[in-house]
Design a protein around this motif. Structure first.
Motif, PDB file in Angstrom:
ATOM      1  N   GLU A  31      -0.916  -5.902   7.840  1.00 58.11           N
ATOM      2  CA  GLU A  31      -1.043  -6.991   6.875  1.00 58.11           C
ATOM      3  C   GLU A  31      -2.501  -7.251   6.534  1.00 58.11           C
ATOM      4  N   ASN A  32      -2.700  -8.031   5.485  1.00 58.34           N
ATOM      5  CA  ASN A  32      -4.010  -8.613   5.213  1.00 58.34           C
ATOM      6  C   ASN A  32      -3.908 -10.119   5.435  1.00 58.34           C
ATOM      7  N   LEU A  33      -5.049 -10.790   5.439  1.00 59.13           N
ATOM      8  CA  LEU A  33      -5.049 -12.218   5.748  1.00 59.13           C
ATOM      9  C   LEU A  33      -4.319 -13.042   4.703  1.00 59.13           C
ATOM     10  N   GLN A  34      -4.357 -12.628   3.448  1.00 61.54           N
ATOM     11  CA  GLN A  34      -3.656 -13.378   2.420  1.00 61.54           C
ATOM     12  C   GLN A  34      -2.153 -13.428   2.716  1.00 61.54           C
ATOM     13  N   GLN A  35      -1.600 -12.320   3.198  1.00 62.51           N
ATOM     14  CA  GLN A  35      -0.183 -12.298   3.542  1.00 62.51           C
ATOM     15  C   GLN A  35       0.111 -13.204   4.737  1.00 62.51           C
ATOM     16  N   VAL A  36      -0.750 -13.157   5.742  1.00 60.81           N
ATOM     17  CA  VAL A  36      -0.580 -14.029   6.906  1.00 60.81           C
ATOM     18  C   VAL A  36      -0.683 -15.491   6.485  1.00 60.81           C
TER      19      VAL A  36
END
Length: 478
Positions: free
Chosen positions: A382-387
């Motif tokens: 994942e990337n942070l935007q998804q988290v």
């Protein structure tokens, strides 16, 4: 005031480009001296211990103080200061700065009375309280009646409050930024105690991590509450803890504020795992707690034993699930609700690996993650935007399910907790590293009653029940 002025960001801490050349030379000399005291490769961190003064006579009467110096430290306030000194007695302080106002200076005296060979305190005008001359000596009801428009702005849009052709909150933010730039260059790698006031302390924290002035009321600073900030030599700041009050006795958690008695949520990070101790990336690999982690969860359980919990939520993964189940042993009437969106960030191909293995397999990506996490896409993860999107959605589910005047427990993970906390304060993924989340740590977030409004972060990363003011839990590999 123009919109562009209102949009000014006060997020620079100690960028040397903004420091006078003479001070810059002094900084590098001190830095070289400090470097000789540390093993090669050790990060050089300046630790800030930030304390609000103890209860004052005006606090006890409910009067607004501002920069008025008629308010004195009460007997209770001095006793609180002594308790702070006892809590800090194991630390070696290299410098102490205090506001010139007598309630802060007297608090510093009480703290230092409990320390062995403390440094001589220095007064600094950079630690003056917010300047509210028209409101001084009045109680809140009198201000509400005499200055209704100003009072509304104070609560809803504090950065727009104008008083005598000045903007108190914006001026305070500039004062805080200037104080950081002047003070930090003198103390690289040292531990510094600052004794100030509710307003200036919030401004110091805000300017340190990049909070906008409209979030002035988002952080609580209780009388003789302790906050710990860690500042790197590049000027990056991490809030290790905020508003610790356990050393004062009484309730384990900060008291509710009158205008924030809606839902209260306790955000907890799971206890230690063996991979935390080994500094291996876990992500969504289901690593259980180790014996230390179970002990931390038990200590958190005892810490929260007297707190009435009305609901409990957890990531379904083993480590937070077991942490939550241990905490709930003192609350057997509650059923644990699992929210999949609270699961840890999916590190993909990094999972199970050590940092040196990641650097070998993905050169430069780990450094980018540490410096610009918002730019990183985890390989097959994942990337942070998804988290951010899923973590904040799960958090809002918990808030909606809690109800006014009720308290919920939420147990999750390091990255998820950091995303939630940053979002609550209006920060973006680039501020991901501004918060520390220790194993078993508790953070306290209160919401207002009635119509939706911004939450109040009462306390962050409480680990005092694990032993001492500083967070000594495993660093982990995030």
């Amino acid at each position: 005031m123009s919109e562009s002025m209102l949009a000014v960001r006060f997020c620079s801490l100690a960028r040397l480009a903004n420091v006078r050349p003479s001070d810059r030379v002094k900084f590098w000399r001190l830095l070289a001296k400090a470097r000789r005291l540390y093993p090669e490769g050790t990060p050089l961190i300046t630790r800030i211990i930030l304390v609000r003064h103890g209860e004052s006579t005006y606090n006890a009467l409910g009067l607004i103080q501002g920069r008025c110096d008629d308010s004195q430290l009460s007997e209770k306030g001095y006793a609180q200061a002594v308790q702070v000194g006892k809590a800090l007695s194991s630390l070696k302080l290299n410098a102490v700065y205090t506001s010139p106002l007598q309630r802060a200076r007297r608090t510093a005296e009480g703290i230092l009375s409990q320390l062995e060979s403390p440094p001589t305190p220095q007064t600094s005008e950079g630690l003056y309280e917010v300047n509210l001359p028209e409101w001084e000596n009045l109680n809140h009801q009198a201000v509400r009646e005499k200055y209704p428009d100003q009072y509304r702005l104070w609560h809803e849009e504090p950065h727009r409050l104008e008083m005598g052709n000045r903007f108190p909150i914006l001026d305070l933010m500039v004062q805080a930024r200037d104080f950081w730039q002047q003070m930090l260059v003198q103390h690289p790698g040292e531990t510094v105690l600052l004794v100030g006031h509710s307003g200036i302390n919030r401004a110091l924290i805000s300017t340190a991590v990049g909070l906008e002035p409209d979030r002035y009321h988002a952080l609580q600073q209780s009388n003789c509450g302790i906050s710990v900030l860690n500042v790197s030599e590049e000027g990056r700041c991490v809030i290790e803890s905020l508003n610790l009050t356990g050393h004062l006795g009484g309730s384990p958690l900060p008291k509710f504020k009158p205008n924030h008695q809606g839902p209260r949520l306790l955000l907890v990070r799971h206890g230690e795992t063996e991979w935390n101790r080994q500094q291996r990336f876990q992500g969504q690999i289901d690593v259980p707690l180790n014996d230390t982690g179970r002990q931390q969860a038990q200590q958190a359980s005892e810490f929260l034993r007297s707190v009435k919990l009305d609901a409990a939520f957890s990531s379904p993964m083993l480590r937070p699930r077991e942490t939550a189940e241990i905490i709930l042993r003192h609350h057997p009437e509650l059923s644990l609700v699992f929210l999949d969106d609270l699961m840890e960030i999916r590190h993909g191909l990094w999972e199970g690996k050590y940092e040196h293995e990641i650097e070998a397999g993905f050169p430069g990506l780990l450094q980018q993650w540490q410096r610009h996490p918002e730019q990183v896409q985890m390989p097959e993860g994942e990337n942070l935007q998804q988290v951010w999107m899923r973590a904040t959605s799960a958090w809002q589910q918990a808030v909606n399910a809690t109800g006014e005047g009720r308290t919920s427990l939420v147990v999750a993970h390091d990255a998820v907790n950091k995303a939630i906390l940053a979002d609550l304060l209006g920060l973006k993924p680039e501020h991901f590293w501004c918060f520390k989340q220790g194993n078993g740590a508790v953070s306290v977030i209160d919401y207002p009653q009635g119509p939706a409004g911004p939450p109040l972060v009462q306390a962050l990363n409480i680990t005092t029940y694990l032993g001492g003011v500083l967070d000594r839990t495993a660093a982990g590999a995030l």
